[in-house]
Design an enzyme around this catalytic site. Sequence first.
Site, PDB file in Angstrom:
ATOM      1  N   HIS A  17       0.861  -1.281   0.124  1.00 32.99           N
ATOM      2  CA  HIS A  17       0.177  -0.038  -0.126  1.00 32.99           C
ATOM      3  C   HIS A  17       0.890   1.388  -0.067  1.00 32.99           C
ATOM      4  O   HIS A  17       2.112   1.315  -0.050  1.00 32.99           O
ATOM      5  CB  HIS A  17      -1.118  -0.054   1.287  1.00 32.99           C
ATOM      6  CG  HIS A  17      -0.278  -0.171   2.464  1.00 32.99           C
ATOM      7  ND1 HIS A  17       0.637   0.910   2.985  1.00 32.99           N
ATOM      8  CD2 HIS A  17      -0.608  -0.886   3.686  1.00 32.99           C
ATOM      9  CE1 HIS A  17       0.919   0.514   4.287  1.00 32.99           C
ATOM     10  NE2 HIS A  17       0.033  -0.589   4.818  1.00 32.99           N
ATOM     11  N   HIS A  20       4.167   1.384   1.967  1.00 31.84           N
ATOM     12  CA  HIS A  20       5.158   0.266   1.350  1.00 31.84           C
ATOM     13  C   HIS A  20       5.744   1.149   0.370  1.00 31.84           C
ATOM     14  O   HIS A  20       7.078   1.216   0.140  1.00 31.84           O
ATOM     15  CB  HIS A  20       4.817  -0.822   1.245  1.00 31.84           C
ATOM     16  CG  HIS A  20       4.218  -1.632   2.258  1.00 31.84           C
ATOM     17  ND1 HIS A  20       2.922  -1.858   2.018  1.00 31.84           N
ATOM     18  CD2 HIS A  20       4.617  -2.017   3.602  1.00 31.84           C
ATOM     19  CE1 HIS A  20       2.427  -2.518   3.319  1.00 31.84           C
ATOM     20  NE2 HIS A  20       3.328  -2.553   4.000  1.00 31.84           N
ATOM     21  N   CYS A 125       1.787 -10.638  20.771  1.00 35.35           N
ATOM     22  CA  CYS A 125       0.659 -10.124  19.848  1.00 35.35           C
ATOM     23  C   CYS A 125       1.316 -10.860  18.545  1.00 35.35           C
ATOM     24  O   CYS A 125       2.301 -10.437  17.959  1.00 35.35           O
ATOM     25  CB  CYS A 125       0.626  -8.661  19.757  1.00 35.35           C
ATOM     26  SG  CYS A 125      -0.299  -7.943  18.348  1.00 35.35           S
ATOM     27  N   CYS A 128       1.893  -8.083  15.767  1.00 34.68           N
ATOM     28  CA  CYS A 128       3.283  -7.334  15.799  1.00 34.68           C
ATOM     29  C   CYS A 128       4.397  -8.540  15.742  1.00 34.68           C
ATOM     30  O   CYS A 128       5.707  -7.783  15.627  1.00 34.68           O
ATOM     31  CB  CYS A 128       3.368  -6.637  16.980  1.00 34.68           C
ATOM     32  SG  CYS A 128       2.232  -5.420  17.391  1.00 34.68           S
ATOM     33  N   CYS A 143      -3.330  -5.707  22.648  1.00 28.14           N
ATOM     34  CA  CYS A 143      -2.169  -4.990  22.225  1.00 28.14           C
ATOM     35  C   CYS A 143      -2.177  -3.511  21.890  1.00 28.14           C
ATOM     36  O   CYS A 143      -3.170  -3.286  21.411  1.00 28.14           O
ATOM     37  CB  CYS A 143      -1.983  -5.900  21.141  1.00 28.14           C
ATOM     38  SG  CYS A 143      -0.792  -4.823  19.579  1.00 28.14           S
ATOM     39  N   HIS A 146      -2.460  -2.847  18.082  1.00 30.07           N
ATOM     40  CA  HIS A 146      -3.598  -3.487  17.148  1.00 30.07           C
ATOM     41  C   HIS A 146      -4.589  -3.481  18.022  1.00 30.07           C
ATOM     42  O   HIS A 146      -5.974  -3.906  17.502  1.00 30.07           O
ATOM     43  CB  HIS A 146      -3.237  -4.989  16.615  1.00 30.07           C
ATOM     44  CG  HIS A 146      -2.205  -4.868  15.745  1.00 30.07           C
ATOM     45  ND1 HIS A 146      -0.838  -5.009  16.148  1.00 30.07           N
ATOM     46  CD2 HIS A 146      -2.186  -4.760  14.408  1.00 30.07           C
ATOM     47  CE1 HIS A 146      -0.091  -5.012  14.970  1.00 30.07           C
ATOM     48  NE2 HIS A 146      -0.818  -4.794  14.213  1.00 30.07           N
ATOM     49  N   LYS A 298      -6.290   7.102  10.185  1.00 32.79           N
ATOM     50  CA  LYS A 298      -5.391   6.127  10.207  1.00 32.79           C
ATOM     51  C   LYS A 298      -5.869   5.197   8.908  1.00 32.79           C
ATOM     52  O   LYS A 298      -6.899   5.092   8.677  1.00 32.79           O
ATOM     53  CB  LYS A 298      -5.454   5.496  11.592  1.00 32.79           C
ATOM     54  CG  LYS A 298      -4.462   4.278  11.705  1.00 32.79           C
ATOM     55  CD  LYS A 298      -4.675   3.887  13.085  1.00 32.79           C
ATOM     56  CE  LYS A 298      -3.359   2.645  13.168  1.00 32.79           C
ATOM     57  NZ  LYS A 298      -3.953   1.430  12.934  1.00 32.79           N
ATOM     58  N   LYS A 301      -7.789  -1.123   6.522  1.00 34.61           N
ATOM     59  CA  LYS A 301      -8.660  -2.148   5.720  1.00 34.61           C
ATOM     60  C   LYS A 301     -10.210  -1.826   6.193  1.00 34.61           C
ATOM     61  O   LYS A 301     -11.118  -1.978   5.351  1.00 34.61           O
ATOM     62  CB  LYS A 301      -8.311  -3.661   5.849  1.00 34.61           C
ATOM     63  CG  LYS A 301      -7.691  -4.202   4.683  1.00 34.61           C
ATOM     64  CD  LYS A 301      -7.555  -5.482   4.776  1.00 34.61           C
ATOM     65  CE  LYS A 301      -7.065  -6.143   3.667  1.00 34.61           C
ATOM     66  NZ  LYS A 301      -6.957  -7.770   3.684  1.00 34.61           N
TER      67      LYS A 301
END
Length: 624
Positions: A17, A20, A125, A128, A143, A146, A298, A301
Amino acid sequence: MRRYFTTPIYYVSDVPHLGHAYTTVVADAFARYHRLRGEATRYLTGTDDHGQKIERMAAAHGKSPKGYADEIAAAYRTTWQTFAIANDDFIRTTDPDHEAVVQELWRVWEKNGDVYLGHYEGWYCVACEQYYTEKELAVGSVCPVHQKPVEKIKEESFFFRLSAYQSKLQEFYDRVLRETGRPFVEPQIRMNEVRAFVDAGLNDFSASRTNFSWGVPVPDHPGHVVYVWLDALTNYYSATRREGLQGFWDDAVDIVHFMGKEITRFHAVYWPAMLMAAGLRPPSKIVAHGWWTVDGEKMSKTRGNVVDPNRLAADVGADAFRYFVLREVPLGADGDFSHQALLTRYNAELANDLGNLLNRTKALAERTPIEIRTSVPVADLGAAQAVREVDEAMAAYAPSKALEAIWKLVRRGNEFIDQASPWKKEGQALVEILWTVFNLCRVVSHLVEPFMPEKAREMRLQLGVASARFEWNDPWRFDGSFAKDKGAPLFPRIDEERKKELLSRWMPTPTPTPTLTPLVSYDEFSRFDFRVGEIVAAERIPKKDKLLKLSVDLGSERRQVVAGIAVAYGPEELLGRRVIFLANLKPAKIGGVVSEGMILAAGDPDVVALSALDRSCPPGTKVR
Ligand code: ME8
């Protein structure tokens, strides 16, 4: 000086995405810039194929971990081609030669006592791939990154003796600052965080796992796989053990790792310690960039706002994307990706400033039937100064400043055309003006090359100087001649209508708030038996794009449920989530599968978010 630039190797949990693409474009710009200056430069990117997360994700898709990793790694490679990423190598942690180097380092660490066997107990987690202490968990014992439940794990584990490296790391950071005048980690704020972390004292960390098997086997200890971060970090070194590169890591190479700020600690603390423990030199520099949000939110998805760089490349061109992300946010700062801002910069800076400079230059030449070749020295309009500013900016890891300097030159070119009034001139005076603007375009085409390689090439083709050499330190000098044939505009203007069309395609449409339905009594409400349910299995239903088959744990029993959430959630994201569950809904067949209950979710008709509890409580707990 030889240079070596790297990006993180990305998890193969999902396709690339915006984030990256950003890091990969940044590192590519640096690699291309140094190549342009004639320096021997290597650029490495790749994928992180191992770990529990990938193992589970593959299982949720009904695939083998390697098969799943192959598919996502292929998507990465294709995306990097689209963005003209000029990496010399693409490493995957499943490459056998990489695995061999991980095992080789492990043996050295173990022999020297830098890894040793013990027991680990902590909260893990999976998303992570990291342990947390009780203290580090967020409210509700989830976590902190997340907000998902963590798993209590006690296992026999190897440890890496990080505690032995505190003073060595401190001395190393001091030395880099002393010798180079710049912090080991850029920007300084990230160095300060790393320094504070190290100064507070370092704990040994767990270096192997026994509860799953998708990783590099620990040599001579069946059942243990190497901790995914030790495996992953080693990629930067193992890639230099490939053919023709022997000795690369030992040389006086400038080794620079680019990454997002969230993984700075792994690179600035663990990685140098791992290298020191193996008798290898640490990297020269860690450059940690900021975090992108999308239109103020943020990226996730669930929100449906994940920016697909391939779609933007198809709509406005890969180079426009590269330019925007490099120019919009100073490297190191957090940034907001605004689709509107992308279009504004496109029209103002690419179509107008740069595109117009080239168009006007070509139009002038068309109207003037002379050969544009001169050896008359004419003023360089600030070209040499622009080169100096680009050098300074790149040395300070500030590509946005480099682009600012180049744009100053582009605007100077447009002003020069306005002021010189070539349409009123003729003879030698006209030739000089034409040569000046052509030569300016030529210099600009080279300066923008690291940032927009394809458009740079196109510019040179249109100027008729495709194969001319460029002297970085003498940019204005040019003995060839220019061509006059008019090419297509570099950056066609995006008009209002097209803008609207693009924005409506790129941005998720907010769901209108439905009107409220009539009142119910408490008695009516209390007939619904809501419980906390934990999703323990999830899979797609063949030929049903919107449906997932879930298994929900209610403490005393498990229920099979069909949920229409496949558009918003992949099966792999759901495992371990606790949701609110309607337990006394009459069973029904949905998509040919029996469903015994319902999980609550927001969004109508399309699900946008799942219900959740803000603290951890066991499956089966009554919800009212
Ligand atoms: O962490 N903004 O892989 P990963 C900016 N496999 N950059 C972002 C971003 C955002 N919103 N989201 C992702 C891993 N990135 C490990 C790395 S290295 C030995 C192992 C970029 O797939 C940024 O570079 O989660 C970040 O560091 C990286 O993607 C994380 O990629």
